[in-house]
Design a protein around this motif. Structure first.
Motif, PDB file in Angstrom:
ATOM      1  N   GLY A  64       0.915  -1.199   0.095  1.00 38.65           N
ATOM      2  CA  GLY A  64       0.053  -0.044   0.031  1.00 38.65           C
ATOM      3  C   GLY A  64       0.967   1.273  -0.108  1.00 38.65           C
ATOM      4  O   GLY A  64       2.038   1.155  -0.083  1.00 38.65           O
ATOM      5  N   PHE A  65       0.154   2.424  -0.031  1.00 40.81           N
ATOM      6  CA  PHE A  65       0.794   3.625  -0.029  1.00 40.81           C
ATOM      7  C   PHE A  65       1.815   3.780   1.205  1.00 40.81           C
ATOM      8  O   PHE A  65       2.925   4.332   0.949  1.00 40.81           O
ATOM      9  N   ASN A  67       3.082   1.772   3.231  1.00 38.67           N
ATOM     10  CA  ASN A  67       4.291   0.921   3.349  1.00 38.67           C
ATOM     11  C   ASN A  67       5.364   1.386   2.092  1.00 38.67           C
ATOM     12  O   ASN A  67       6.443   1.328   2.452  1.00 38.67           O
ATOM     13  N   ALA A  68       4.799   1.814   1.111  1.00 39.65           N
ATOM     14  CA  ALA A  68       5.664   2.233   0.155  1.00 39.65           C
ATOM     15  C   ALA A  68       6.328   3.486   0.415  1.00 39.65           C
ATOM     16  O   ALA A  68       7.694   3.672   0.056  1.00 39.65           O
ATOM     17  N   SER A  69       5.992   4.264   1.070  1.00 38.12           N
ATOM     18  CA  SER A  69       6.371   5.620   1.431  1.00 38.12           C
ATOM     19  C   SER A  69       7.230   5.439   2.713  1.00 38.12           C
ATOM     20  O   SER A  69       8.200   6.433   2.787  1.00 38.12           O
ATOM     21  N   SER A  70       7.194   4.549   3.406  1.00 38.88           N
ATOM     22  CA  SER A  70       8.051   4.551   4.571  1.00 38.88           C
ATOM     23  C   SER A  70       9.275   3.439   3.924  1.00 38.88           C
ATOM     24  O   SER A  70      10.195   3.042   4.901  1.00 38.88           O
ATOM     25  N   ALA A  71       9.392   2.746   2.815  1.00 42.27           N
ATOM     26  CA  ALA A  71      10.433   1.875   2.670  1.00 42.27           C
ATOM     27  C   ALA A  71      11.623   2.988   2.060  1.00 42.27           C
ATOM     28  O   ALA A  71      11.675   4.104   1.389  1.00 42.27           O
ATOM     29  N   GLY A  72      12.651   2.388   2.569  1.00 42.64           N
ATOM     30  CA  GLY A  72      14.038   3.410   2.520  1.00 42.64           C
ATOM     31  C   GLY A  72      14.374   4.161   3.410  1.00 42.64           C
ATOM     32  O   GLY A  72      15.121   5.065   3.567  1.00 42.64           O
TER      33      GLY A  72
END
Length: 72
Positions: A64-65, A67-72
């Motif tokens: 989801g969004f 999870n993608a925004s917290s990756a990295g």
């Protein structure tokens, strides 16, 4: 190892061709949010990479969004 190379290549291509266009079109949002919109664009690029690689047998799974925004 091949799976990682393919996903990395797709991510590189997305960042080379799509991200500059999105960054240019979203320039007012960058200014308005003082650069915080950068996180949104990064998450969208990762989600786009996941969508493109989902058509292969070893696609990147983005849940989801947030999870993608917290990756990295």
């Amino acid at each position: 190892m091949l799976e990682l190379a393919v996903v990395a290549a797709v991510f590189t291509l997305v960042n080379m061709f799509v991200r500059p266009v999105v960054a240019l079109l979203s320039l007012p949002f960058y200014i308005l949010t003082l650069g915080l919109f950068f996180l949104v664009v990064n998450a969208l690029m990762l989600m786009l990479t996941g969508w493109i690689t989902s058509f292969t047998e070893f696609g990147l799974q983005v849940d989801g969004f947030w999870n993608a925004s917290s990756a990295g």
